[in-house]
Design a protein around this motif. Structure first.
Motif, mmCIF file in Angstrom:
data_model
loop_
_atom_site.group_PDB
_atom_site.id
_atom_site.type_symbol
_atom_site.label_atom_id
_atom_site.label_comp_id
_atom_site.label_asym_id
_atom_site.label_seq_id
_atom_site.Cartn_x
_atom_site.Cartn_y
_atom_site.Cartn_z
ATOM 1 N N THR A 46 -48.271 -59.549 57.668
ATOM 2 C CA THR A 46 -46.987 -60.093 58.087
ATOM 3 C C THR A 46 -45.846 -59.110 57.813
ATOM 4 O O THR A 46 -44.902 -59.004 58.607
ATOM 5 N N LYS A 47 -45.924 -58.366 56.714
ATOM 6 C CA LYS A 47 -44.896 -57.360 56.447
ATOM 7 C C LYS A 47 -44.944 -56.268 57.504
ATOM 8 O O LYS A 47 -43.895 -55.787 57.964
ATOM 9 N N GLY A 48 -46.138 -55.876 57.904
ATOM 10 C CA GLY A 48 -46.268 -54.876 58.961
ATOM 11 C C GLY A 48 -45.679 -55.365 60.275
ATOM 12 O O GLY A 48 -45.123 -54.574 61.050
ATOM 13 N N GLY A 72 -35.051 -70.651 57.125
ATOM 14 C CA GLY A 72 -35.078 -72.048 57.567
ATOM 15 C C GLY A 72 -36.408 -72.706 57.255
ATOM 16 O O GLY A 72 -36.466 -73.861 56.813
ATOM 17 N N TYR A 73 -37.489 -71.950 57.461
ATOM 18 C CA TYR A 73 -38.830 -72.468 57.154
ATOM 19 C C TYR A 73 -38.970 -72.717 55.655
ATOM 20 O O TYR A 73 -39.537 -73.732 55.228
ATOM 21 N N VAL A 74 -38.438 -71.780 54.852
ATOM 22 C CA VAL A 74 -38.474 -71.941 53.395
ATOM 23 C C VAL A 74 -37.718 -73.190 52.973
ATOM 24 O O VAL A 74 -38.196 -73.985 52.144
ATOM 25 N N ALA A 102 -44.452 -76.128 48.152
ATOM 26 C CA ALA A 102 -43.597 -75.269 47.327
ATOM 27 C C ALA A 102 -44.133 -73.845 47.288
ATOM 28 O O ALA A 102 -43.365 -72.875 47.399
ATOM 29 N N ILE A 103 -45.461 -73.687 47.126
ATOM 30 C CA ILE A 103 -46.063 -72.351 47.102
ATOM 31 C C ILE A 103 -45.828 -71.648 48.433
ATOM 32 O O ILE A 103 -45.483 -70.465 48.483
ATOM 33 N N SER A 104 -45.991 -72.388 49.529
ATOM 34 C CA SER A 104 -45.730 -71.829 50.852
ATOM 35 C C SER A 104 -44.280 -71.374 50.959
ATOM 36 O O SER A 104 -43.984 -70.295 51.493
ATOM 37 N N GLY A 105 -43.360 -72.184 50.427
ATOM 38 C CA GLY A 105 -41.954 -71.812 50.441
ATOM 39 C C GLY A 105 -41.688 -70.522 49.687
ATOM 40 O O GLY A 105 -40.925 -69.666 50.135
ATOM 41 N N ILE A 106 -42.341 -70.368 48.534
ATOM 42 C CA ILE A 106 -42.164 -69.152 47.738
ATOM 43 C C ILE A 106 -42.699 -67.933 48.491
ATOM 44 O O ILE A 106 -42.056 -66.872 48.549
ATOM 45 N N ILE A 107 -43.878 -68.074 49.098
ATOM 46 C CA ILE A 107 -44.495 -66.958 49.820
ATOM 47 C C ILE A 107 -43.621 -66.521 50.990
ATOM 48 O O ILE A 107 -43.341 -65.318 51.171
ATOM 49 N N TYR A 108 -43.162 -67.489 51.777
ATOM 50 C CA TYR A 108 -42.349 -67.118 52.943
ATOM 51 C C TYR A 108 -40.930 -66.748 52.538
ATOM 52 O O TYR A 108 -40.249 -66.011 53.267
#
Length: 281
Positions: A46-48, A72-74, A102-108
């Motif tokens: 995703t960073k790439g 917005g997704y976060v 919450a984990i998904s929010g932190i990752i994104y």
């Protein structure tokens, strides 16, 4: 700002967020398809994908929009985790889902900050190396580090199988405004979503397997992220076909996120879920 206007902004930002996430995954998939079948493109994560966006004409503007969407997704993920608008509750299953949000929010959130760093020039847009191996090594260096990495690996494998479950049960339909689709649109949306969820599940299972292997061998270099999974598949017999199929699945997942952006029921914090379902019908 009134509660209703707050809910409207949450709705808009959540939809913008799903769209931004979809663009990122679709781009990862498109680049991998090109690498598999045309000799162009590249295997990346995703960073790439963010690096590819900013390298395009008007890249800073495009990446700024993607970053706003990711934030917005976060926001929506943390609303789901904290406010619990869908009323998952406080039992073990409900708490597990909310922790996952919450984990998904932190990752994104980290991905969104990466995008901001690229736009501002405070973060290099060059090849970033193996971030998965980096955090695996840091975790491994802690007390009981091997066990911690193993637990993370097992959880990631579990997340992968949960994606398979979602695909084969098609319970995601309950969160879509299917009454606003034609029968043909609904049929294709479900097919694409299933393909995308299975592909993402495969990615999680393979990443989890590599983490378990890293824990077993006490070697962080065994860990792999998304780009590593694609590279590994490419080196197998019939590798271009295996990676190409998975890449097409990631494109499908990106399209599914676009479907979510358009048709998902975003339940505002001040709306009862039963009322929202009735409104969506």
């Amino acid at each position: 700002m009134t509660q209703n206007s707050s809910s409207e902004w949450i709705d808009r930002l959540a939809r913008f967020g799903y769209a931004a996430k979809g663009i990122v995954y679709a781009l990862v998939g498109v680049l991998a398809v090109q690498a598999a079948f045309t000799g162009g493109g590249k295997t990346t994560d995703t960073k790439g994908a963010l690096q590819t966006i900013i390298s395009q004409p008007f890249g800073q503007i495009l990446l700024t929009l993607v970053a706003i969407g990711l934030f917005g997704y976060v926001l929506w993920r943390f609303v789901e985790a904290i406010v619990d608008p869908e009323h998952h509750g406080s039992d073990a299953k409900g708490i597990g889902k909310r922790i996952g949000y919450a984990i998904s929010g932190i990752i994104y959130g980290a991905l969104a900050l990466t995008a901001v760093g690229m736009v501002s020039g405070s973060q290099s847009t060059g090849g970033g190396g193996t971030s998965t191996q980096g955090w695996t090594a840091r975790l491994m260096s802690q007390p009981f580090g091997r066990w911690l990495v193993g637990v993370v690996g097992a959880i990631v494998v579990g997340v992968g199988f949960y994606h398979f479950y979602k695909a084969f049960t098609a319970k995601f339909r309950k969160k879509l405004k299917v009454r606003e689709m034609s029968l043909k649109e609904e049929k294709w949306a479900v097919r694409i979503a299933k393909f995308g969820l299975v592909a993402r599940g495969v990615v999680f299972v393979i990443i989890g397997f590599f983490l378990l292997q890293a824990a077993y061998q006490s070697d962080a270099s065994e860990a792999r992220g998304l780009a590593g999974v694609l590279d590994t598949l490419l080196r197998q017999p019939y590798g271009p076909w295996l990676m190409g199929l998975l890449a097409l699945g990631l494109v499908a997942y990106g399209i599914y996120m676009g479907v979510q952006a358009r048709y998902r029921r975003i339940i505002a914090p001040n709306i009862d879920p039963g009322e929202a379902v009735s409104a969506g019908q």
